[in-house]
Design a protein around this motif. Structure first.
Motif, PDB file in Angstrom:
ATOM      1  N   PHE A  57      -2.096  -2.586  -3.762  1.00 45.07           N
ATOM      2  CA  PHE A  57      -3.307  -1.811  -4.038  1.00 45.07           C
ATOM      3  C   PHE A  57      -3.025  -0.310  -4.082  1.00 45.07           C
ATOM      4  N   THR A  58      -1.936   0.124  -3.420  1.00 48.32           N
ATOM      5  CA  THR A  58      -1.625   1.558  -3.370  1.00 48.32           C
ATOM      6  C   THR A  58      -0.603   1.890  -4.453  1.00 48.32           C
ATOM      7  N   GLY A  59      -0.204   3.169  -4.496  1.00 48.96           N
ATOM      8  CA  GLY A  59       0.909   3.555  -5.354  1.00 48.96           C
ATOM      9  C   GLY A  59       2.206   3.018  -4.784  1.00 48.96           C
ATOM     10  N   HIS A  60       3.290   3.211  -5.527  1.00 46.68           N
ATOM     11  CA  HIS A  60       4.592   2.714  -5.070  1.00 46.68           C
ATOM     12  C   HIS A  60       4.983   3.348  -3.733  1.00 46.68           C
ATOM     13  N   SER A  61       4.886   4.670  -3.653  1.00 43.98           N
ATOM     14  CA  SER A  61       5.122   5.376  -2.389  1.00 43.98           C
ATOM     15  C   SER A  61       4.260   6.626  -2.451  1.00 43.98           C
ATOM     16  N   ARG A  62       4.639   7.682  -1.764  1.00 44.80           N
ATOM     17  CA  ARG A  62       3.797   8.892  -1.796  1.00 44.80           C
ATOM     18  C   ARG A  62       3.777   9.466  -3.220  1.00 44.80           C
ATOM     19  N   SER A  63       2.791  10.255  -3.476  1.00 41.68           N
ATOM     20  CA  SER A  63       2.616  10.976  -4.744  1.00 41.68           C
ATOM     21  C   SER A  63       2.817  10.102  -5.985  1.00 41.68           C
ATOM     22  N   ASP A  64       2.207   8.936  -5.985  1.00 39.61           N
ATOM     23  CA  ASP A  64       2.222   8.088  -7.180  1.00 39.61           C
ATOM     24  C   ASP A  64       0.786   8.041  -7.711  1.00 39.61           C
ATOM     25  N   ALA A  65       0.556   8.667  -8.864  1.00 44.39           N
ATOM     26  CA  ALA A  65      -0.807   8.732  -9.420  1.00 44.39           C
ATOM     27  C   ALA A  65      -1.193   7.438 -10.149  1.00 44.39           C
ATOM     28  N   ARG A  66      -0.278   6.480 -10.239  1.00 42.04           N
ATOM     29  CA  ARG A  66      -0.535   5.148 -10.802  1.00 42.04           C
ATOM     30  C   ARG A  66      -0.983   5.204 -12.276  1.00 42.04           C
ATOM     31  N   GLY A  67      -0.446   6.170 -13.013  1.00 44.21           N
ATOM     32  CA  GLY A  67      -0.829   6.328 -14.424  1.00 44.21           C
ATOM     33  C   GLY A  67      -0.338   5.199 -15.312  1.00 44.21           C
ATOM     34  N   TYR A  68       0.533   4.357 -14.792  1.00 50.50           N
ATOM     35  CA  TYR A  68       1.118   3.267 -15.586  1.00 50.50           C
ATOM     36  C   TYR A  68       0.255   2.005 -15.550  1.00 50.50           C
ATOM     37  N   ARG A  69      -0.873   2.054 -14.848  1.00 47.36           N
ATOM     38  CA  ARG A  69      -1.739   0.862 -14.844  1.00 47.36           C
ATOM     39  C   ARG A  69      -3.199   1.300 -14.943  1.00 47.36           C
TER      40      ARG A  69
END
Ligand SMILES: Cc1ncc(C[n+]2csc(CCOP(=O)(O)OP(=O)(O)O)c2C)c(N)n1
Length: 321
Positions: free
Chosen positions: A242-254
């Protein structure tokens, strides 16, 4: 819902998943506060996999984990206050403060301190499985890994070696669809990781990784088979972080739509709903669980905060060369 499981067991699975969820949310808060150093890879969304598998294991069985190990550690029995102290880098942590988030683990409960090299645990597990087989201990080794590891050489070598040696291993792939920002279908033409097992002549199964009862059932069958000498077996648990991969991941790929699709399958409300509607569990029980979890996390945090830092002398302990 599985009819074979007692209400008590299902509530225990619910509690464990809830604990991991709250632990992770709390860790994220502490991390943003600057209390926890380094980075964290979080497990929200995938709780059903760790809990469903580890609950079936004996304490003498062993697991390996990845850069995303908090859920595995708690499910295998690492004490929450020692896990949290480890994340703080304190001397009272389960790895004496030297492992931190990405190397969380505790040999005393059957967990190799996590290996953050993608596919690293896949190599280690075959040595462990071979030892269990040669010593005839009846122990089972479980290797948790992401689908990203399946394009590492170690994945293929370990599957082949485990297969020809008939090792008591269950390979548990947590396919959350992305290795960091890379979608699995961009790096593999084989749709399911489970299909890759056929190339090595071993059994595999696709499991709904958002359903703890399904994971418990399939995991239990695989663990029992491996214990009887019918290993190795590969389970592909389809899941989602549910979260990003690690810190500072804006999840723009999904997309938001994709995230919402999976959030609707959140394993925790899903089991809660089934327990209420199919078994008639009162909502007060869930409030009680929430309060207990909150209190346990507060105690663990107080312990971690008050614990001493690792001294320069202690930092050199356990160094062999
Ligand atoms: C051999 C290796 N290559 C690259 C990395 C950097 N890295 C850390 S996590 C990660 C993605 C792993 O994806 P997956 O195995 O699917 O696990 P998930 O993060 O989805 O749990 C990468 C590329 C690494 N740690 N090890």
């Amino acid at each position: 819902m599985s009819e074979a499981l007692s209400t008590e067991k299902m509530l225990s699975l619910y509690r464990q998943m809830t604990f991991i969820r709250r632990f992770e949310e709390h860790v994220y808060f502490l991390y943003l506060q600057g209390e926890i150093p380094g980075t964290v890879h979080q497990y929200q969304g995938q709780e059903a996999v760790a809990v469903g598998i580890c609950d079936y294991l004996d304490s003498s069985d062993w697991i390996t984990s990845t850069h995303r190990p908090h859920g595995h550690a708690l499910a295998k029995g690492v004490k929450p206050h020692e896990a949290l102290a480890e994340l703080y880098g304190k001397a009272t942590g389960c790895c004496a403060g030297k492992g931190g988030s990405m190397h969380l683990g505790e040999p005393a409960v059957g967990m190799v301190p996590a290996i953050a090299i993608v596919g690293g645990g896949n190599s280690v597990i075959v040595g462990m499985g071979l030892a269990f087989k040669l010593r005839q201990t009846g122990q089972v080794a479980v290797c948790f890994f992401g689908e990203g590891a399946t394009n590492e050489g170690a994945f293929h070598e370990s599957l082949n070696f485990a297969a020809v040696q008939h090792l008591p291993i269950v390979f548990v792939c947590e396919n959350n669809m992305y290795g960091a920002s890379t979608a699995y279908n961009k790096v593999s033409l084989v749709e399911n990781v489970a299909d890759r097992a056929h190339a090595y002549g071993i059994r595999s199964e696709i499991v709904d990784g958002m359903d703890v009862l399904a994971v418990y059932k399939s995991g239990g069958e695989a663990i029992t088979a491996a214990r009887k000498g019918e290993g190795p077996i590969l389970l592909e648990c389809k899941t989602y972080r549910f979260t990003g991969h690690s810190r500072s991941d804006a999840r723009g790929y999904r997309t938001k739509e994709e995230e919402n699709f999976w959030k609707e399958r959140d394993p925790i409300p899903r089991l809660r709903h089934a327990l209420i509607t199919e078994i008639g569990i009162s909502t007060a029980i869930f409030d009680e669980i929430d309060n207990e979890v909150k209190a346990e996390l507060q105690e663990a945090t107080a312990f971690a905060r008050m614990s001493p830092d690792v001294t320069p002398e202690q930092a050199l302990e356990g160094v062999y060369a």
